[in-house]
Scaffold this motif. Sequence first.
Motif, mmCIF file in Angstrom:
data_model
loop_
_atom_site.group_PDB
_atom_site.id
_atom_site.type_symbol
_atom_site.label_atom_id
_atom_site.label_comp_id
_atom_site.label_asym_id
_atom_site.label_seq_id
_atom_site.Cartn_x
_atom_site.Cartn_y
_atom_site.Cartn_z
ATOM 1 N N SER A 1 62.026 -56.266 67.018
ATOM 2 C CA SER A 1 62.613 -54.927 67.015
ATOM 3 C C SER A 1 61.953 -54.043 65.963
ATOM 4 N N ALA A 2 61.651 -54.620 64.801
ATOM 5 C CA ALA A 2 60.973 -53.854 63.746
ATOM 6 C C ALA A 2 59.569 -53.459 64.193
ATOM 7 N N VAL A 3 58.872 -54.357 64.867
ATOM 8 C CA VAL A 3 57.529 -54.035 65.367
ATOM 9 C C VAL A 3 57.607 -52.926 66.414
ATOM 10 N N MET A 4 58.586 -53.030 67.317
ATOM 11 C CA MET A 4 58.745 -51.989 68.335
ATOM 12 C C MET A 4 59.131 -50.651 67.697
ATOM 13 N N LEU A 5 59.934 -50.681 66.641
ATOM 14 C CA LEU A 5 60.291 -49.455 65.936
ATOM 15 C C LEU A 5 59.061 -48.824 65.290
ATOM 16 N N CYS A 6 58.231 -49.625 64.658
ATOM 17 C CA CYS A 6 56.992 -49.104 64.049
ATOM 18 C C CYS A 6 56.091 -48.485 65.114
ATOM 19 N N PHE A 7 55.969 -49.149 66.248
ATOM 20 C CA PHE A 7 55.162 -48.617 67.346
ATOM 21 C C PHE A 7 55.729 -47.280 67.828
ATOM 22 N N HIS A 8 57.050 -47.216 67.938
ATOM 23 C CA HIS A 8 57.730 -45.992 68.360
ATOM 24 C C HIS A 8 57.495 -44.860 67.357
ATOM 25 N N LEU A 9 57.536 -45.187 66.063
ATOM 26 C CA LEU A 9 57.322 -44.172 65.033
ATOM 27 C C LEU A 9 55.879 -43.682 65.001
ATOM 28 N N VAL A 10 54.944 -44.542 65.391
ATOM 29 C CA VAL A 10 53.553 -44.099 65.494
ATOM 30 C C VAL A 10 53.416 -43.095 66.640
ATOM 31 N N LEU A 11 54.120 -43.352 67.739
ATOM 32 C CA LEU A 11 54.059 -42.447 68.880
ATOM 33 C C LEU A 11 54.803 -41.140 68.626
ATOM 34 N N PHE A 12 55.911 -41.230 67.894
ATOM 35 C CA PHE A 12 56.752 -40.059 67.619
ATOM 36 C C PHE A 12 56.996 -39.942 66.116
ATOM 37 N N PRO A 13 56.004 -39.475 65.347
ATOM 38 C CA PRO A 13 56.128 -39.435 63.881
ATOM 39 C C PRO A 13 57.219 -38.494 63.373
ATOM 40 N N SER A 14 57.647 -37.553 64.175
ATOM 41 C CA SER A 14 58.702 -36.641 63.720
ATOM 42 C C SER A 14 60.033 -37.360 63.493
ATOM 43 N N MET A 15 60.197 -38.543 64.074
ATOM 44 C CA MET A 15 61.446 -39.293 63.911
ATOM 45 C C MET A 15 61.583 -39.898 62.514
ATOM 46 N N ILE A 16 60.500 -39.966 61.766
ATOM 47 C CA ILE A 16 60.560 -40.555 60.422
ATOM 48 C C ILE A 16 61.527 -39.778 59.539
ATOM 49 N N ASP A 17 61.622 -38.473 59.747
ATOM 50 C CA ASP A 17 62.534 -37.642 58.954
ATOM 51 C C ASP A 17 63.997 -38.054 59.152
ATOM 52 N N ASP A 18 64.336 -38.595 60.312
ATOM 53 C CA ASP A 18 65.719 -38.991 60.592
ATOM 54 C C ASP A 18 66.183 -40.138 59.700
ATOM 55 N N PHE A 19 65.261 -40.930 59.173
ATOM 56 C CA PHE A 19 65.650 -42.062 58.339
ATOM 57 C C PHE A 19 66.194 -41.623 56.986
ATOM 58 N N GLY A 20 65.883 -40.414 56.560
ATOM 59 C CA GLY A 20 66.378 -39.910 55.282
ATOM 60 C C GLY A 20 67.807 -39.401 55.342
ATOM 61 N N LEU A 21 68.400 -39.374 56.534
ATOM 62 C CA LEU A 21 69.757 -38.856 56.676
ATOM 63 C C LEU A 21 70.805 -39.800 56.096
ATOM 64 N N LEU A 22 70.508 -41.082 56.023
ATOM 65 C CA LEU A 22 71.455 -42.069 55.498
ATOM 66 C C LEU A 22 70.940 -42.622 54.173
#
Length: 172
Positions: free
Chosen positions: A111-132
Amino acid sequence: MTLFASGQTAASFRAFNAGNPIQSPGAAMLFHPIRFCLNYLGLTLLMIALSIGALVFFDFEIGNASTTLILIMLAAMLEGQVFVERSKGRPESSAMWRAALPMTWLVILLSAVMLCFHLVLFPSMIDDFGLLSPGVWAILIAAVTLVTYLALRLGYGVGVRATLKKLPGPGV
């Protein structure tokens, strides 16, 4: 007779491997890690394709947290079925709990590998991790790990019971 590059014999390897959590003593492996990973990844890719298809053709969203749990349980069920087919018996409950632990770590890792792959494809989602806050993330990850562990054990047990019902003899 030496069978391994390290000079180990088959008997010494079995003695060393006696405490292996993915192998039941004197029986078949409780689960095969590579097959489990391939099953989980294949089911995940199939669910992604079904989700995209449902969204494109029917304008209907089917992806949510419960679909992830279903995939986890299906992958564990397949492993439980293979164990019963090979060993023709039921693993002990404690052995199924022990098998669920490495399966949990494999699911978390994949799941972590798939998340990293997803974040490479959609880098704008990295900002969402700072919400928590980090504390909330730690609690969230612990809760997800616990739910994954329980779902894997449940799925493995369902696979074992379903296959035992098919076998000739007393069944479950």
